[in-house]
Write a protein that holds these residues in place. Structure first.
Motif, mmCIF file in Angstrom:
data_model
loop_
_atom_site.group_PDB
_atom_site.id
_atom_site.type_symbol
_atom_site.label_atom_id
_atom_site.label_comp_id
_atom_site.label_asym_id
_atom_site.label_seq_id
_atom_site.Cartn_x
_atom_site.Cartn_y
_atom_site.Cartn_z
ATOM 1 N N ARG A 50 0.836 -1.193 0.000
ATOM 2 C CA ARG A 50 0.000 0.000 0.000
ATOM 3 C C ARG A 50 0.882 1.259 0.000
ATOM 4 O O ARG A 50 0.967 1.988 0.996
ATOM 5 C CB ARG A 50 -0.940 0.002 1.211
ATOM 6 N N ASP A 57 0.317 4.001 -1.361
ATOM 7 C CA ASP A 57 -0.511 5.197 -1.226
ATOM 8 C C ASP A 57 -0.672 5.585 0.243
ATOM 9 O O ASP A 57 -0.519 6.761 0.610
ATOM 10 C CB ASP A 57 -1.874 4.969 -1.882
ATOM 11 N N PHE A 102 -1.438 0.586 -8.738
ATOM 12 C CA PHE A 102 -1.364 2.034 -8.653
ATOM 13 C C PHE A 102 -0.749 2.580 -9.939
ATOM 14 O O PHE A 102 -0.293 1.827 -10.803
ATOM 15 C CB PHE A 102 -0.555 2.441 -7.424
ATOM 16 N N SER A 146 -1.628 9.267 -8.226
ATOM 17 C CA SER A 146 -1.019 7.987 -7.860
ATOM 18 C C SER A 146 -2.056 6.901 -7.637
ATOM 19 O O SER A 146 -1.768 5.720 -7.792
ATOM 20 C CB SER A 146 -0.173 8.144 -6.590
ATOM 21 N N THR A 147 -3.261 7.310 -7.273
ATOM 22 C CA THR A 147 -4.313 6.356 -6.938
ATOM 23 C C THR A 147 -5.570 6.639 -7.749
ATOM 24 O O THR A 147 -5.747 7.731 -8.288
ATOM 25 C CB THR A 147 -4.677 6.456 -5.441
ATOM 26 N N SER A 165 -9.826 4.789 -4.288
ATOM 27 C CA SER A 165 -8.851 4.006 -3.528
ATOM 28 C C SER A 165 -9.251 3.921 -2.056
ATOM 29 O O SER A 165 -9.571 4.940 -1.419
ATOM 30 C CB SER A 165 -7.466 4.640 -3.648
ATOM 31 N N THR A 216 -7.916 6.034 1.675
ATOM 32 C CA THR A 216 -6.973 7.125 1.402
ATOM 33 C C THR A 216 -7.662 8.466 1.611
ATOM 34 O O THR A 216 -8.770 8.693 1.122
ATOM 35 C CB THR A 216 -6.435 7.053 -0.035
ATOM 36 N N ARG A 268 -5.434 12.363 -2.424
ATOM 37 C CA ARG A 268 -5.112 11.822 -3.737
ATOM 38 C C ARG A 268 -3.916 12.611 -4.267
ATOM 39 O O ARG A 268 -4.043 13.771 -4.668
ATOM 40 C CB ARG A 268 -6.310 11.945 -4.678
ATOM 41 N N ASP A 270 2.548 12.182 -8.103
ATOM 42 C CA ASP A 270 3.967 11.916 -7.902
ATOM 43 C C ASP A 270 4.753 12.542 -9.050
ATOM 44 O O ASP A 270 4.780 12.020 -10.156
ATOM 45 C CB ASP A 270 4.170 10.396 -7.852
#
Length: 726
Positions: A116, A118, A594, A642-643, A647, A650, A653, A656
């Motif tokens: 994980r 994230d 991801f 990234s997600t 997701s 989380t 959000r 990256d």
């Protein structure tokens, strides 16, 4: 207060017991926590199966229980190979008092950061923003809504107050003190904790929306206000607005000038004595080194902006660092089993002994680039390191029986077969007595052990300074590293250099034979992670291409390993019907992928196409790119999240864009889109690549040295595919 009543009646941890508690005035039946670590697929999560702590997994049941009982969740985020994760399991989670307070006052949840990423990224950003520290294990207390209340990294066991971090020894409260403090604060000041947690989350969301999350605190400041009980946070010590639009317009301020600024900043942080950048803990930072290596090979337009002399100096900095790493204690000089993750000293003399496959994959690509610059012949510098790393990544135990690649090798192992206690770095350590006895017994020539000891810095009293061994783990032990070259040894011992080299090889073979016979190899984390496998596939494909040119026979083996790993991913981690990728395989697939899984896999497929000429790899990459666009693309501001939007668990959000020890997802995606645009004659992909660059324009103009990967995309956008830098 209600929280005190909950604490008084919390489950004792006895399996199956039931208690009655009050939930905002309602009477509810609460079944005592039962350890659920065995429900996970990850070896790290499963390692908590027999713990005194009744570990939960990160799922809806854990969240609902936290809400029902009005308790904080304690997230323990780590990975199987990590020494400090094992240390906390031994010191803290095996302690009855620590286990009791975690079981009674919190909902303890164990999370594999590789499974994980994230969750890991969100709370690592939180801890770094609040306290300017980072590392693993990552320990965070969060509300039932997953808002962070307090966090840190490794906390020493009960009664301990010291720990060594790099060149420093720091005081901090022990874990039991921290657990009690957090319990009491939640009990006595719950409303205030919730308010401050919500405010912190709002700040994190603001930073994420601006694209500045991760750049905060670059001047050493702490941009997020600490909680009112920040004396606890302050006592910790480390173990450590976006542009709108869909294209990089001609009016964009992003241009080649940012490469010059990035180079200047990176050069200003270079360690001219030891190589690398910054102080301890010290990481190789492959994206930064790749940027430097490729400047001198860039088009004239880039070299004109950066400067010819500066471009040459960039290469020298990178090559110097790679030489220092090759000779350092991070490198296994006996068994050729790759490189450890990082060093706790600036001179690379004491590693964190865990080995991640992804780190070695990126280092293989770097050494390939350095070998190319040195002449790209079998006799050229770095060829032996290239072959060693390719062998490591294409052989058991890294290559698993089904063709996928493992994730890591643990830092800790048993000193000898039959031992019961793990020791950090045990597989790699030597006393001078054992070193001499092994070499002397196998060669009958005491001269050889003297020469080998001088070469690898093997001393009678060990080569780890007391200041770096506060727990007395390395007394009289030596971590091998090259301190004298064969040329220097030839002069010192008045022997021909060929004789010196022969002696060193003889010593290496003797030590390797003893180690393999008497020492168990560190445990392998045998889960397959799509993203990490993809980076290894890329490096193996590139190595196969380069070594094939100079007729190295092993090149075919490396290509076969890359093809087999890619085939495993397609067969087991890709759902062709749903057009969905999965991240982890361990006795079955788990966790939807991801954005980095998609980006790295597309990249490796394009590298496999280059290595094999098989266009089906491009077709698969195209399908993956379409899925990545559908799931992760920010249609409003550009760039890839990234997600996915849905997701689980989380609270942020993220996008990256900055390179760390890994290339950023968006940088790799830009590169992929430009490559696919050329291969498929698809201008829409090129426009999407430019839109992704535009999404990070503000941050790149402010801190271009943090975005070397995306700067490579800027060069491509301005000069075409022939101008790619990184």
């Amino acid at each position: 207060m209600l929280i005190s009543k909950l604490n008084a009646s919390a489950a004792s941890g006895v399996s199956g017991a039931e208690t009655t508690t009050v939930d905002h005035g309602a009477i509810v039946q609460v079944t005592a926590l039962q350890n659920r670590a065995a429900c996970g697929r990850s070896p790290f999560v499963r390692s908590g199966e027999n713990s005194l702590v009744n570990w939960q997994v990160l799922d809806v049941d854990s969240m609902e229980r936290a809400k029902r009982e009005n308790k904080l969740l304690f997230l323990h985020i780590g990975y199987r190979a990590c020494h400090f994760c094992r240390l906390m399991a031994q010191e803290t989670f095996s302690n009855p008092d620590c286990a009791a307070i975690l079981n009674e006052s919190f909902i303890p949840v164990i999370v594999d950061r590789e499974e994980r990423p994230d969750i890991d990224a969100i709370y690592m950003n939180y801890v770094q923003a609040v306290s300017n520290v980072g590392g693993w294990p990552l320990n965070v207390f969060v509300t039932p809504d997953m808002e962070p209340v307090f966090g840190g990294t490794y906390w020493p066991g009960p009664g301990a107050t010291r720990r060594s971090v790099g060149d420093q020894e720091d005081e901090c409260p022990d874990c039991y003190t921290i657990f009690k403090k957090v319990r009491n604060i939640w009990r006595d000041q719950e409303a205030r904790c919730r308010k401050e947690a919500s405010e912190v989350l709002a700040q994190l969301r603001e930073f994420a929306a601006e694209g500045t999350l991760g750049t905060r605190g670059l001047d050493g400041s702490h941009p997020i206000a600490k909680p009112s009980w920040s004396t606890l946070a302050a006592a910790q010590a480390p173990p450590q607005p976006r542009s709108q639009g869909t294209a990089l317009q001609d009016s964009s301020e992003l241009d080649l000038d940012q490469l010059e600024e990035a180079y200047a900043h990176i050069a200003g942080t270079f360690d001219a004595i030891h190589g690398g950048f910054g102080t301890a803990p010290k990481f190789p930072t492959p994206p930064k080194l790749a940027f430097l290596l490729q400047l001198s090979a860039s088009p004239a337009a880039v070299r004109d902006v950066v400067g010819e002399e500066e471009s040459i100096n960039a290469t020298n900095m990178a090559v110097t660092t790679l030489r220092k790493l090759r000779d350092s204690a991070l490198h296994d000089h006996i068994g050729a089993t790759g490189f450890a993750r990082c060093s706790i000293t600036p001179d690379w003399s004491i590693p964190n002994f865990e080995k991640l496959v992804v780190d070695n994959a990126l280092l293989l690509t770097l050494y390939l680039d350095a070998w190319h610059l040195s002449g790209e012949e079998v006799a050229s510098e770095f060829c032996d390191t290239v072959i060693e790393l390719a062998e490591y990544l294409s052989s058991p135990p890294i290559v698993l029986s089904h063709g996928g690649l493992a994730t890591s090798e643990a830092a800790d192992s048993f000193p000898k077969r039959g031992d019961k206690d793990f020791v950090e770095g045990a597989y790699y350590l030597w006393t001078r007595r054992e070193f001499d006895s092994v070499v002397d017994a196998s060669t009958g020539n005491r001269h050889i052990s003297q020469i080998a000891a001088a070469h690898w810095d093997v001393r009678e009293g060990g080569n780890v300074a007391e200041v770096h061994d506060v727990n007395d783990e390395f007394i009289n032990q030596n971590i091998l590293r090259v301190v004298k070259t064969p040329d220097e040894l030839s002069r010192q011992f008045n022997l021909p250099i060929d004789t010196i080299r022969q002696y060193l090889q003889t010593a290496r073979q003797s030590l390797k034979a003893r180690r393999e016979r008497e020492r168990p190899r560190p445990e392998i984390d045998d889960k397959v992670v799509t993203a990490w496998n993809a980076l290894a596939i890329s490096s193996l494909a590139q190595a196969a291409i380069a070594l094939r040119v100079v007729a190295v026979p092993q090149s075919q083996k490396y290509l076969q390993a890359a093809v087999a790993a890619a085939s495993f991913i397609e067969a087991n981690l890709w759902d062709n019907n749903a057009k969905i990728l999965y991240r982890v395989w361990k006795d079955g697939r788990d966790t939807p992928a991801f954005a980095d899984d998609y980006a790295y896999l597309i990249n490796c497929l394009l590298d496999l196409y280059t290595a094999t000429g098989d266009f089906s790899y491009v077709d698969f990459a195209n399908v993956l790119q379409k899925t990545q666009n559908a799931l992760f693309l920010d249609d409003d501001a550009g760039g890839f999240f990234s997600t996915v939007a849905s997701s689980a668990h989380t609270i942020l959000r993220l996008k990256d864009g900055m390179d760390t020890s890994l290339p950023s997802t968006n940088a790799v995606s830009v590169k992929n889109l430009f490559r696919l645009a050329t291969l498929l004659d698809n201008e829409a992909y090129a426009a999407l690549a430019k839109g992704t660059l535009a999404a990070f324009e503000v941050e790149m103009l402010q801190h271009p040295w943090l975005f070397p990967g995306l700067l490579g995309g800027v060069v491509t956008a301005r000069l075409g595919n022939s101008g790619t830098v990184a």
